[in-house]
Design an enzyme around this catalytic site. Structure first.
Site, PDB file in Angstrom:
ATOM      1  N   LEU A 512     -24.028   5.533-103.038  1.00 17.17           N
ATOM      2  CA  LEU A 512     -24.524   5.221-101.695  1.00 17.17           C
ATOM      3  C   LEU A 512     -24.216   3.782-101.309  1.00 17.17           C
ATOM      4  O   LEU A 512     -24.126   3.442-100.142  1.00 17.17           O
ATOM      5  CB  LEU A 512     -26.034   5.425-101.638  1.00 17.17           C
ATOM      6  N   GLY A 513     -24.098   2.927-102.302  1.00 19.67           N
ATOM      7  CA  GLY A 513     -23.866   1.536-101.960  1.00 19.67           C
ATOM      8  C   GLY A 513     -23.751   0.693-103.204  1.00 19.67           C
ATOM      9  O   GLY A 513     -23.972   1.161-104.317  1.00 19.67           O
ATOM     10  N   GLY A 515     -24.045  -3.636-104.632  1.00 19.41           N
ATOM     11  CA  GLY A 515     -24.370  -5.012-104.275  1.00 19.41           C
ATOM     12  C   GLY A 515     -24.439  -5.890-105.494  1.00 19.41           C
ATOM     13  O   GLY A 515     -24.017  -5.490-106.584  1.00 19.41           O
ATOM     14  N   GLY A 516     -24.954  -7.080-105.303  1.00 22.15           N
ATOM     15  CA  GLY A 516     -24.978  -8.064-106.371  1.00 22.15           C
ATOM     16  C   GLY A 516     -25.681  -7.579-107.635  1.00 22.15           C
ATOM     17  O   GLY A 516     -25.279  -7.928-108.738  1.00 22.15           O
ATOM     18  N   PHE A 517     -26.718  -6.758-107.491  1.00 22.59           N
ATOM     19  CA  PHE A 517     -27.469  -6.371-108.674  1.00 22.59           C
ATOM     20  C   PHE A 517     -27.092  -4.994-109.219  1.00 22.59           C
ATOM     21  O   PHE A 517     -27.670  -4.551-110.186  1.00 22.59           O
ATOM     22  CB  PHE A 517     -28.968  -6.403-108.375  1.00 22.59           C
ATOM     23  N   VAL A 520     -26.167   1.965-106.092  1.00 19.29           N
ATOM     24  CA  VAL A 520     -27.167   2.980-105.799  1.00 19.29           C
ATOM     25  C   VAL A 520     -26.478   4.331-105.673  1.00 19.29           C
ATOM     26  O   VAL A 520     -25.436   4.446-105.024  1.00 19.29           O
ATOM     27  CB  VAL A 520     -27.924   2.658-104.501  1.00 19.29           C
ATOM     28  N   LYS A 534     -31.178   3.509-108.505  1.00 19.98           N
ATOM     29  CA  LYS A 534     -30.627   2.159-108.430  1.00 19.98           C
ATOM     30  C   LYS A 534     -30.280   1.729-109.842  1.00 19.98           C
ATOM     31  O   LYS A 534     -31.149   1.564-110.687  1.00 19.98           O
ATOM     32  CB  LYS A 534     -31.673   1.225-107.812  1.00 19.98           C
ATOM     33  N   ASP A 654     -37.363 -10.944 -99.278  1.00 19.33           N
ATOM     34  CA  ASP A 654     -36.044 -10.499 -98.846  1.00 19.33           C
ATOM     35  C   ASP A 654     -36.163  -9.368 -97.830  1.00 19.33           C
ATOM     36  O   ASP A 654     -35.484  -8.355 -97.936  1.00 19.33           O
ATOM     37  CB  ASP A 654     -35.203 -10.073-100.055  1.00 19.33           C
TER      38      ASP A 654
END
Ligand SMILES: *[C@@H]1O[C@H](CO)[C@@H](O)[C@H](O)[C@H]1NC(C)=O
Ligand SMILES: *[C@@H]1O[C@H](CO)[C@@H](O)[C@H](O)[C@H]1NC(C)=O
Ligand SMILES: *[C@@H]1O[C@H](CO)[C@@H](O)[C@H](O)[C@H]1NC(C)=O
Ligand SMILES: *[C@@H]1O[C@H](CO)[C@@H](O)[C@H](O)[C@H]1NC(C)=O
Ligand SMILES: *[C@@H]1O[C@H](CO)[C@@H](O)[C@H](O)[C@H]1NC(C)=O
Ligand SMILES: *[C@@H]1O[C@H](CO)[C@@H](O)[C@H](O)[C@H]1NC(C)=O
Ligand SMILES: *[C@@H]1O[C@H](CO)[C@@H](O)[C@H](O)[C@H]1NC(C)=O
Ligand SMILES: *[C@@H]1O[C@H](CO)[C@@H](O)[C@H](O)[C@H]1NC(C)=O
Ligand SMILES: *[C@@H]1O[C@H](CO)[C@@H](O)[C@H](O)[C@H]1NC(C)=O
Ligand SMILES: *[C@@H]1O[C@H](CO)[C@@H](O)[C@H](O)[C@H]1NC(C)=O
Length: 849
Positions: A512-513, A515-517, A520, A534, A654
């Site tokens: 789904l996506g 990122g930095g961490f 997902v 995640k 955030d």
């Protein structure tokens, strides 16, 4: 000349604002008395379409005639000859010709010589007072004989010395003020409570006063607009309140039409009363909805909102099945009460059961309370009498425990008596109590430790099973870590194999996506439930800390507007969080059109961009203003819960459009607690050396000095609010003024009164909502003000958004120029909707000085 003007002025004053009657000067129908400050008027009126005449008091400045008190409620006058006078014996009376429709009954108290000096005066509080000796001796006041309205400075309750019981009764109909079927009065028994009755049947119960609010009104917060005070002593039981801001006009009344008690505030600009609060609101508020030992949960996933206390079962399973829980529950097992080994089980976050048979002792500690309750066999439950400062005092409940309901995040914990069998069964939440069986427990513990030791050793020997064992060990570590007080926060633990199967071995199609961490993935458990996984990147330095943080936090948080965690998975270095799946992805996919001007190849517009924009615009348009406003309110509620209502104080750090997910009904859910900070009880501000968050959403004191507080979240909320309204990114690029960001843009137009020009065109000039949109923009600007102290708290934000109140003017916002801090291209790492801190950045601050 001046003298003449003065004389004229005084004579005008005299002619127009008479505020009292005397035996010589009665009041005739057609004339009115006006209180000194002009707030209240007394005179004859005819309600609605009725032609009958009543003597009443109403607000002078409220343009919809609002009568707050009526003298001759059930004895109206039928002609225009009504007179309100002080009779020869000093009593007030309403009469028409010779017939007396209404009179007070205090003849014994006024000496005949004083009668000529008595006068009745209408005061600015709305009270009408009959006094003699130049007002020194009071004989009678309307505040002692309430009708349906509870005004500030009035008292409702029982005076034990005089026996006078002040209570509210509804009007029979809109045009008939005679006493209706509903009344709101105190029940002085046990720990005093207020009840709304229909006839003599209780409809709703306020619950006892627990320090700063009623147990059954969790939305009551610290004195903010209304300052309530409750008195319970041998002389009287009463409640009164004041309004802290004189410009607010508000009443509390019993509405016989809807059968509710409600508070309304007058909104001058709209010329109408706005409902501020009312009860009962939902089924669970109905008195005894789930019967004895039943607890009502309005958000239960079940079809029936009733559930029995642990260790109890429905008394009449058939009715229970038919959704009638009023018969209540009975004990599950057949062990009689008052045997050895009894203890207490906890009911978390509830409205206290009916306390009319309770015994209160405010000088006991909660621990003494538990011990005392355990000693007395008929004591069924206990809780603290004052919930406001960590709990103190003792309420011991006797008799059946009836009318309990759950308040997710807002109630009080109650401990109820349970026998040894139930305790053993529901042991997890058993309350530790010192008792003689300590030895037994020690032995059991020793045996358990031994068993665990032997079995773990055995596992260790079996190298084949080493892997599984590793998982279990990890699990016990985090559970211990995450779960320091509650047992209800225990989460299912998934194995890597289960997750792998659910996500089709983390296939790209399910991604789904990223990122930095980490990434997902979407998945489907064998049970059919859709999940979002995640998966934290193994090499991200922050991973471990953020992971623990997130697990610990979310395990404890439960709110409609926070994303729900279903479980987690740890295997070696690999860590995963499993969430409920949100089909509508994140908010940013709805509100922002693809930012074509900041795509990677800068100003080159893709050839098919027109098409892309079209579909995006359609998606945007599907979120009309009403939905957007609901989303804004939802986010505000979620944030309020984090800041104030959950037992922890949490700063999210955030908040942004990418971190707000939408479920299938477009209910917003705040996600991503990887950066959240828990604050101690009284701590309001902290310093951090690691600044994390997303540029464009970060408050200045946080981005520049590392100061975090709830107000830094409020700042992010303000930015997000403005983004939702305008459909643009704060950090986006505006061709017409490239050096300024969205906040600056809104501010500039706001100053010129043109803020509506920035509203998302997808809202199609929704004219009806312009007021609401402007209000929201103003609240957004308040949230992004430069000084943290100037920004409103989330509770105030929610209040301003959901009530039509006057809102202060914002001052200049912070960071309106893009040069305010380093600019980061926000689209560079984003691959799509389901965000994983995709745009979040982290920088280490150098501690100055
Ligand atoms: C008064 O009468 C009008 C017309 O019959 C009606 O529409 C209105 O609802 C009535 N008002 C009240 C308060 O009964
Ligand atoms: C007035 O009060 C007296 C005693 O307090 C009572 O006996 C009498 O019935 C009352 N009269 C009315 C009209 O209420
Ligand atoms: C009160 O005033 C009336 C009329 O002015 C007068 O007749 C009466 O004597 C007075 N009573 C007393 C007790 O002064
Ligand atoms: C009050 O209750 C009675 C009996 O329950 C009912 O007949 C009457 O209609 C009710 N009155 C109003 C105004 O609701
Ligand atoms: C609220 O009322 C109490 C008692 O009447 C008073 O002591 C307190 O100062 C008031 N609080 C505010 C904020 O006015
Ligand atoms: C739902 O109902 C069942 C059976 O009545 C009960 O066992 C369960 O605890 C209920 N769940 C919730 C969340 O109330
Ligand atoms: C409980 O036990 C008593 C005697 O021990 C028995 O008479 C009664 O029927 C039992 N009740 C239930 C519901 O099992
Ligand atoms: C309340 O508790 C204190 C401490 O246990 C005790 O001394 C006192 O007698 C109790 N008061 C009442 C009214 O029971
Ligand atoms: C238990 O408490 C009730 C209510 O306070 C009291 O009436 C009763 O005497 C107590 N019983 C014992 C055994 O202390
Ligand atoms: C009361 O409210 C008005 C408008 O809402 C505001 O201008 C005023 O400053 C407030 N006063 C106080 C004392 O808070």
């Amino acid at each position: 000349m001046l003298l003449r003007i003065l004389l004229l002025f005084f004579s005008l004053q005299l002619c127009c604002s008479i505020d009292s009657i005397t035996p010589q000067n009665p009041l005739k129908d057609g004339d009115v008395l006006l209180s000194k400050g002009g707030k209240f008027t007394l005179g004859f009126f005819s309600p609605g379409n009725s032609t009958r005449k009543y003597l009443g008091i109403w607000f002078t400045k409220v343009s919809v005639q609002t009568v707050v008190w009526v003298a001759n409620r059930d004895k109206p006058i039928s002609g225009p000859q009504g007179v309100f006078s002080i009779g020869v014996d000093g009593n007030l009376q309403v009469s028409s010709g010779k017939a007396v429709a209404w009179s007070t009954n205090i003849s014994a108290l006024i000496p005949p010589n004083d009668v000529n000096s008595t006068s009745g005066q209408i005061l600015d509080s709305g009270n009408f007072v009959l006094a003699s000796n130049n007002g020194k001796t009071m004989h009678w006041q309307s505040f002692d004989y309430l009708t349906d309205t509870f005004l500030p400075e009035m008292k409702i309750g029982l005076s034990k010395r005089t026996g006078l019981n002040r209570y509210l009764t509804s009007w029979r109909a809109l045009d008939d003020p005679s006493p209706g079927n509903y009344s709101f009065r105190v029940d002085p028994n046990g720990s005093p409570q207020f009840f709304l009755y229909q006839g003599s049947d209780p409809v709703w119960r306020s619950g006892p006063w627990i320090g700063s609010r009623w147990s059954g009104v969790p939305e009551m917060t610290r004195a903010f607009i209304f300052n309530y005070s409750f008195v319970s002593n041998p002389d009287e039981i009463s409640v009164t309140y004041t309004i802290l801001n004189d410009s607010v006009i508000s009443i509390f009344l019993v509405d016989g039409f809807t059968g509710t008690v409600k508070r309304r505030t007058w909104q001058e600009s709209a010329k109408r009363w706005v409902e501020f609060w009312s009860a009962p609101k939902e089924l669970c508020d109905q008195y005894g909805e789930c019967g004895a030992y039943g607890s009502c949960n309005p958000n239960s996933g079940n079809q029936s909102e009733c559930a029995c206390f642990p260790g109890y079962r429905p008394k009449s399973p058939r009715d229970w099945y038919l959704r009638d829980g009023s018969e209540g529950c009975v004990k599950e097992d057949n062990v009689s009460m008052c045997r050895s080994g009894e203890g207490f089980l906890k009911l978390p976050s509830v409205k206290l059961p009916d306390t009319s048979k309770a015994v209160v002792n405010t000088s006991m500690t909660v621990k003494e309370c538990a011990e005392a309750c355990l000693r007395n066999c008929s004591c069924m439950a206990y809780t603290s009498a004052d919930d406001s400062r960590g709990g103190s005092g003792c309420i011991a409940l006797y008799g059946e425990l009836i009318d309990t309901r759950l308040y997710p995040g807002g109630g009080q914990d109650v401990y109820f008596r349970a026998d040894a069998v139930a305790l053993a069964k529901y042991q997890k939440s058993k309350v530790a109590l010192k008792n003689k069986r300590l030895e037994v427990i020690l032995i059991v513990l020793a045996v358990l430790t031994f068993i665990i030791f032997v079995s773990t050793t055995a596992f260790w020997v079996h190298k084949k099973k080493k892997r599984e064992w590793e998982e279990k060990r990890q699990r016990s570590i985090w559970i211990k870590d995450a779960d320091d007080s509650d047992s209800d926060s225990e989460l299912p633990f998934f194995t890597r194999n289960e997750i792998s199967a659910a996500t089709d071995n983390f296939s790209f199609a399910n991604k789904l996506g990223e990122g930095g961490f980490g990434s997902v993935y979407k998945g489907r458990l064998r049970s059919g439930q859709e999940i979002a996984v995640k998966k934290l990147a193994q090499n991200s330095g922050q991973g471990v800390q953020e992971f623990k943080n997130e697990v610990r936090l979310i395990a404890k948080l439960q709110h409609r507007n926070l994303v729900r965690m279903l479980g987690c998975c740890i295997q070696g270095e690999e860590k995963m969080l499993i969430y409920e799946f949100m089909p509508n992805k994140s908010l940013d996919t709805f509100i922002f059109s693809k930012p074509i001007f900041i795509s990677k190849n800068k100003l080159s517009v893709p050839r098919n961009c027109f098409l892309v924009l079209l579909t995006k615009e359609e998606k945007k348009a599907s979120l009309d203003w009403k939905k957007r406003f609901d989303v804004i309110l939802g986010i505000a509620r979620g944030m309020l819960y984090l800041h104030q209502d959950s037992r922890l104080r949490i700063i999210h750090r955030d908040l942004k459009a990418g971190n707000v997910l939408l479920d299938k009904d477009m209910v917003p859910k705040i996600a991503d607690f990887g950066m959240a900070r828990i604050f101690g009880g009284e701590e309001v501000q902290a310093n951090t050396t690691r600044v994390v968050g997303t540029y464009g959403y970060m408050a200045p004191e946080y981005a520049l000095e590392g100061l975090i507080s709830m107000k830094s979240d409020v700042f992010s909320f303000g930015v997000l609010l403005l983004e939702i309204i305008t459909g643009r990114k704060n950090s986006g690029f505006y061709p017409d003024n490239p050096s300024i960001n969205l906040v600056g843009h809104v501010w500039d137009l706001w100053k010129e009164g043109r803020a509506l020009e920035l509203v998302d065109p997808a809202l199609n000039n929704d004219v009806d909502s312009e007021g609401e949109i402007l209000t929201s923009i103003q609240v957004g600007l308040l949230c992004v003000q430069e000084r943290a102290d100037d920004r409103p708290a989330m509770s105030a934000v929610l209040f301003m958004l959901s009530n039509k109140v006057e809102i202060p003017s914002p001052s200049q916002p912070a960071f309106i120029h893009k040069g305010g801090h380093r600019d980061v291209d926000p689209s560079s790492s984003s691959t799509g909707a389901y965000s994983v801190n995709e745009m979040s950045v982290s920088a280490t601050m150098v501690q100055g000085r």
